[in-house]
Each structure stands twice: as structure tokens, then as C-alpha cells.
Scaffold this motif. Sequence first.
Motif, short mmCIF file in Angstrom:
data_model
loop_
_atom_site.label_atom_id
_atom_site.label_comp_id
_atom_site.label_asym_id
_atom_site.label_seq_id
_atom_site.Cartn_x
_atom_site.Cartn_y
_atom_site.Cartn_z
N SER A 152 0.80 -1.22 0.00
CA SER A 152 0.00 0.00 0.00
C SER A 152 0.84 1.27 0.00
CB SER A 152 -0.92 0.00 1.23
OG SER A 152 -1.54 1.24 1.41
N LYS A 153 0.29 2.30 -0.65
CA LYS A 153 0.81 3.66 -0.55
C LYS A 153 -0.19 4.57 0.16
CE LYS A 153 3.91 3.62 -4.57
NZ LYS A 153 4.24 4.28 -5.86
N VAL A 154 -1.19 3.97 0.79
CA VAL A 154 -2.24 4.72 1.47
C VAL A 154 -1.76 5.14 2.85
CG1 VAL A 154 -4.62 4.64 2.32
CG2 VAL A 154 -4.00 3.39 0.23
N THR A 155 -2.07 6.36 3.24
CA THR A 155 -1.78 6.81 4.60
C THR A 155 -3.09 7.08 5.32
OG1 THR A 155 -1.61 9.11 3.84
CG2 THR A 155 0.43 7.84 3.97
N GLY A 156 -3.12 6.76 6.60
CA GLY A 156 -4.28 7.06 7.43
C GLY A 156 -5.42 6.08 7.35
N ALA A 157 -5.18 4.88 6.78
CA ALA A 157 -6.27 3.90 6.68
C ALA A 157 -5.79 2.51 7.05
CB ALA A 157 -6.85 3.92 5.28
N ASP A 158 -4.84 2.41 7.97
CA ASP A 158 -4.32 1.10 8.35
C ASP A 158 -5.41 0.21 8.94
OD1 ASP A 158 -1.89 1.98 7.50
OD2 ASP A 158 -0.84 1.70 9.41
N ASN A 159 -6.40 0.80 9.60
CA ASN A 159 -7.47 -0.02 10.19
C ASN A 159 -8.29 -0.73 9.11
OD1 ASN A 159 -8.55 2.41 9.27
ND2 ASN A 159 -9.98 2.64 10.96
N LEU A 160 -8.34 -0.16 7.92
CA LEU A 160 -9.03 -0.81 6.81
C LEU A 160 -8.12 -1.81 6.10
CD1 LEU A 160 -10.88 2.24 5.19
CD2 LEU A 160 -11.56 0.86 7.16
N LEU A 161 -6.88 -1.40 5.91
CA LEU A 161 -5.93 -2.24 5.16
C LEU A 161 -5.52 -3.48 5.92
CD1 LEU A 161 -3.80 0.65 3.66
CD2 LEU A 161 -5.45 -0.79 2.45
N PRO A 168 -7.75 -14.30 2.07
CA PRO A 168 -7.09 -15.49 1.51
C PRO A 168 -6.83 -15.30 0.02
CG PRO A 168 -9.44 -15.89 1.80
CD PRO A 168 -9.16 -14.54 2.41
N SER A 169 -5.81 -15.98 -0.48
CA SER A 169 -5.49 -15.89 -1.91
C SER A 169 -4.87 -17.20 -2.37
CB SER A 169 -4.53 -14.73 -2.19
OG SER A 169 -3.32 -14.86 -1.45
N ALA A 170 -4.97 -17.48 -3.66
CA ALA A 170 -4.42 -18.71 -4.22
C ALA A 170 -2.91 -18.76 -3.99
CB ALA A 170 -4.73 -18.78 -5.71
N THR A 171 -2.44 -19.87 -3.46
CA THR A 171 -1.02 -20.08 -3.11
C THR A 171 -0.49 -18.96 -2.23
OG1 THR A 171 -0.03 -18.97 -5.06
CG2 THR A 171 -0.67 -21.31 -5.30
N ASN A 172 -1.39 -18.28 -1.52
CA ASN A 172 -1.03 -17.14 -0.66
C ASN A 172 -0.21 -16.10 -1.43
OD1 ASN A 172 -1.18 -15.78 1.83
ND2 ASN A 172 0.81 -16.56 2.48
N SER A 173 -0.62 -15.85 -2.68
CA SER A 173 0.14 -14.95 -3.54
C SER A 173 -0.03 -13.48 -3.17
CB SER A 173 -0.27 -15.15 -5.00
OG SER A 173 -1.65 -14.85 -5.18
N GLN A 174 -1.14 -13.13 -2.48
CA GLN A 174 -1.38 -11.76 -2.01
C GLN A 174 -1.13 -10.74 -3.13
OE1 GLN A 174 0.39 -11.15 2.05
NE2 GLN A 174 1.17 -13.23 1.71
N PRO A 175 -1.91 -10.78 -4.20
CA PRO A 175 -1.60 -9.98 -5.38
C PRO A 175 -2.04 -8.52 -5.31
CG PRO A 175 -3.60 -11.22 -5.77
CD PRO A 175 -3.09 -11.63 -4.41
N TRP A 176 -2.71 -8.11 -4.24
CA TRP A 176 -3.34 -6.79 -4.19
C TRP A 176 -2.35 -5.67 -3.89
CZ3 TRP A 176 -5.73 -11.05 -1.79
CH2 TRP A 176 -5.13 -11.45 -0.58
N PHE A 177 -2.73 -4.46 -4.33
CA PHE A 177 -1.96 -3.25 -4.02
C PHE A 177 -2.94 -2.09 -3.95
CE2 PHE A 177 0.80 0.39 -4.70
CZ PHE A 177 1.86 0.07 -3.87
N PHE A 178 -2.71 -1.17 -3.00
CA PHE A 178 -3.66 -0.11 -2.72
C PHE A 178 -2.99 1.26 -2.76
CE2 PHE A 178 -4.62 -3.95 -0.28
CZ PHE A 178 -5.88 -4.27 -0.76
N THR A 179 -3.71 2.23 -3.35
CA THR A 179 -3.27 3.62 -3.31
C THR A 179 -4.46 4.46 -2.86
OG1 THR A 179 -3.90 4.14 -5.60
CG2 THR A 179 -1.68 3.23 -5.25
N GLY A 180 -4.20 5.74 -2.51
CA GLY A 180 -5.29 6.62 -2.12
C GLY A 180 -5.11 7.18 -0.74
N ASN A 181 -6.23 7.34 -0.03
CA ASN A 181 -6.21 7.93 1.31
C ASN A 181 -7.39 7.37 2.10
OD1 ASN A 181 -8.55 9.53 0.50
ND2 ASN A 181 -7.07 10.81 -0.62
N ASP A 182 -7.67 7.98 3.27
CA ASP A 182 -8.72 7.42 4.12
C ASP A 182 -10.13 7.70 3.62
OD1 ASP A 182 -8.74 10.11 4.66
OD2 ASP A 182 -8.72 9.90 6.84
N SER A 183 -10.26 8.46 2.54
CA SER A 183 -11.60 8.71 1.98
C SER A 183 -11.83 8.00 0.65
CB SER A 183 -11.83 10.21 1.79
OG SER A 183 -10.89 10.77 0.89
#
Length: 253
Positions: A152-161, A168-183
Motif C-alpha cells: 500500500s501507498k495509502v496513509t491514514g487507513a491502516d485499520n481498513l488495510l 485469503p489468496s491462491a497459493t497465498n500470492s497476495q496480489p493486491w496493491f492499494f493507493t489513495g487515502n482514508d476517503s
Amino acid sequence: MKKDDYYPIIFKRKSIRNYDLNPLDNNILKEISEEFDNLIPLYSNINTEIKIISTEDVKQRFMKKAPHYLAVFSDTSEGYLTNVGFMLQQMDLFFSSNGIGSCWQGIPIPKAEILNGSNLKFIILMAFGKPLDPLYRDSMNEFKRNPIEKISKVTGADNLLEAAKLAPSATNSQPWFFTGNDSAINVYSIKPNFLKAMVVNKYIPIDVGISIYHLKVAAEHFGKTTEIIFDKDEKKDSPKGYTYYATLKFSME
């Protein structure tokens, strides 16, 4: 069967692979099937179908048996795999909150008579039943997940992230990535290398759908309303090596 706030369940759920093979009570199975009507789609225009099938209805390949499976079918409109991930994770958390074990199953497929019984495309199975292993994790340390700063490059939203990263993800690949802010949080996947893509490409959109649902659950837990949109500008401006999926906009109730 209850349908409480799923947020606490996210932090202790685990995939169950060992089951009592005795079928669940018919009344419980009826309540499970009734829950299908309560599932919230990510895309309302996509037709889906979920069936409860038995272990005899499944071609077992390299996986331990379960007494029951959810077989998920869908049309192939844009976003259909992400939609399946978003919807079926609701069942995963529903099971866990009601003392039932479950596990996404990417390898086994239903037998021909089940496949031929739907006009939609078969997507994936979810095993479920009475668990023989402990249903919940004893500690957060049992999760093997990337730290937030890696996804993630998001600040102020750790409680959501924190909730999103535990998807869960296939083979625990964890493919997600997040940008933005708390809104507003933009959701991407990281494009895998060629070899890894051969294994996980089908599952990445499903995995991202799961993480989007976890984000929504977390936002609602903290009193936010969530609007999920597809932003064409975000897609056009996606960073190199990333695929854009959706943007979640938050506001206080």
C-alpha cells in the motif's frame, strides 16, 4: 444462523482442510442456501448461480474431501471473476461466524452432470462442513501476510488495510496493491512474472474481489458507508506493472 459484524471474524478465520464427512443437518443446509439471496454482488449486472453439492459430485484432485461444496457459476461479463471473489467471501465469513469450516478450492471441479446443469460457466468451489481442526487461529502471528507498507501507498487507513491484507489468496500470492487515502482507496493487482502467471492468473481477479470485500467490511465496522466504483481515469493511469480493479469511496454515516 447469525449474520453479525464480520470484522472480528476476519482476524481469526482460517481455511479448514480436514472435515467430518458426515453431512450437515438438512435445516442447516436450508439456511445456508437461503443466505445466497442475501449476498451482495460487486456488479449487479452479472448473473451468478450457487449450488450446494456433495462430495460425490466432485472430481477429487489432490485435495482432502469435504461433505459439502458450494459450486459457483457465472456469466462472463467484464469483472465476473472479481465479482465471484467478492460474493463468495461473504459465504466464507458467514460459515466461520456460524461454527462451520470452509476453504476455497481452486483445483477440484464438479462432475459433468453438475457442470451440465447450469447455463453459466463454472468458476470455483468452496468446501464446507463440520471442522475436525480448530475453526479459528489462536494468534494473529499464524497469518503469513505481507506488511501494509509492502502492499500500500495509502496513509491514514491502516485499520481498513489490516483487514484487506488478511484476505485469503491462491497459493497465498497476495496480489493486491492499494493507493489513495482514508476517503478513497484504489485497488490494483500486481502483474505476476511469466512463470507465476501460469499458476495464478485465473485466481488473481478472484483474490482481489475477496480483498475488496474485506475493505468494505472494515469500513462499515468503523461507521463508514462505502461506494465502489470503476474509475476509467484510474485504469488509464495505472502504474506500470499493476492492473486496476476498483475504487472504494468512504463517507461517515
